[in-house]
Design a protein around this motif. Structure first.
Motif, short mmCIF file in Angstrom:
data_model
loop_
_atom_site.label_atom_id
_atom_site.label_comp_id
_atom_site.label_asym_id
_atom_site.label_seq_id
_atom_site.Cartn_x
_atom_site.Cartn_y
_atom_site.Cartn_z
N THR A 286 0.85 -1.19 0.00
CA THR A 286 0.00 0.00 0.00
C THR A 286 0.89 1.24 0.00
OG1 THR A 286 -0.15 0.41 2.40
CG2 THR A 286 -1.61 -1.29 1.49
N SER A 287 0.27 2.40 0.01
CA SER A 287 1.02 3.65 0.09
C SER A 287 1.43 3.99 1.52
CB SER A 287 0.20 4.80 -0.48
OG SER A 287 -0.92 5.07 0.35
N ASN B 39 -6.52 2.52 0.03
CA ASN B 39 -5.46 1.97 0.87
C ASN B 39 -6.01 1.48 2.20
OD1 ASN B 39 -2.68 2.34 -0.45
ND2 ASN B 39 -3.65 4.32 -0.81
#
Length: 300
Positions: free
Chosen positions: A109-110, A180
């Protein structure tokens, strides 16, 4: 983003959050201890884990932790929040889970990593405030916001607030929820050691809408009031722990649709206080806990 900028950004975001820790706060000593002393007053003042074999004793809401292990306050993909509470202990498998799952989140994910809230106290047991569970070293709260790229100072971790994802109508989510968030919750729920991922019903409702055709993992994500700025992850008892009491299996199905509608009826979304409030239950004492917890509390 630099360290000062990252912390400034966190402080600027409005949120509903865990209690901040006043500077210089310390739990005052007990003036006296007797059979009627609430167990939370005893376990809440223990500073170090017990020695000896590691073991979860009792149930998540009535038990203790022997031989607990501390999660390091900082790692490459996690940071412990509110460290002065001394609630960053758990079973070895919980510590390893946090280290493993935070790395997986950062890789997929970010989010650079996870902000870790309460785990258990050094010897588990009931807490002075904040939780009914978290007593046997198998529960952890994870804040629903990404870890900053820079390592926060310890004073900042006592003051920074988490982010409320739930809109004022308690049905929808706000702008802090995104793809996210969905992926992070999915990563938690698909880990084989996880038994429950507890979230606010509005969060459960939204991920039911966004999950697509891959829905098996939704079964572990359970709606519970209050989990609007963090998620509560619970691991299961180890097979070798005869003294650890397991929770009932989750109900079959994804928990969406009609199974979720109960939470959104008007009387449950905005409940009115009862005309005659029920009398509070008496506090849990050491005598009401598993017998082995007395030895855990009082041992070296």
């Amino acid at each position: 983003m630099g360290g000062a900028a990252a912390i400034a950004l966190l402080l600027a975001i409005p949120s509903s959050a865990q209690d901040i820790t006043p500077p210089g706060y310390a739990i005052p000593p007990l003036k006296s201890v007797g059979p009627g002393t609430p167990a939370k007053e005893l376990f809440g003042r223990v500073e170090r884990p017990s020695q000896g074999r590691e073991e979860s004793i009792g149930f998540y809401t009535n038990g203790c932790l022997a031989g607990g292990k501390a999660l390091p306050l900082s790692g490459p993909t996690w940071q412990v929040m509110r460290p002065s509470r001394n609630r960053y202990y758990g079973r070895t498998k919980l510590v390893q889970f946090i280290q493993r799952i935070s790395k997986r989140v950062a890789a997929n994910t970010s989010w650079p990593g996870l902000l870790i809230g309460d785990m258990s106290q050094p010897r588990g047991g009931p807490m002075l405030k904040g939780h009914a569970s978290h007593q046997v070293g198998l529960d952890v709260d994870v804040w629903l916001r990404p870890m900053p790229t820079a390592e926060m100072s310890m004073p900042a971790r006592e003051q920074i607030m988490s982010t409320n994802l739930v809109a004022a109508n308690r049905i929808d989510l706000n702008e802090y929820y995104n793809k996210n968030t969905l992926q992070v919750l999915k990563i938690f729920a698909t880990d084989p050691e996880v038994e429950r991922v507890l979230v606010n019903p509005a969060i459960k409702r939204r991920i039911c809408m966004d999950a697509g055709n891959d829905r098996a993992w939704l079964q572990k994500v359970r709606p519970v009031w209050g989990h609007d700025y963090h998620t509560h992850i619970r691991l299961g008892c180890s097979g070798s722990d005869s003294s650890c009491k397991s929770q009932a299996d989750v109900v079959p199905g994804d928990g969406c649709g009609k199974a979720l509608d109960w939470w959104f009826t008007p009387g449950r979304l905005f409940p009115r206080p009862p005309a005659n409030p029920p009398k509070p239950a008496p506090p849990l004492t050491l005598a009401g806990m598993p017998k082995a917890c007395a030895a855990v509390l009082n041992g070296p």
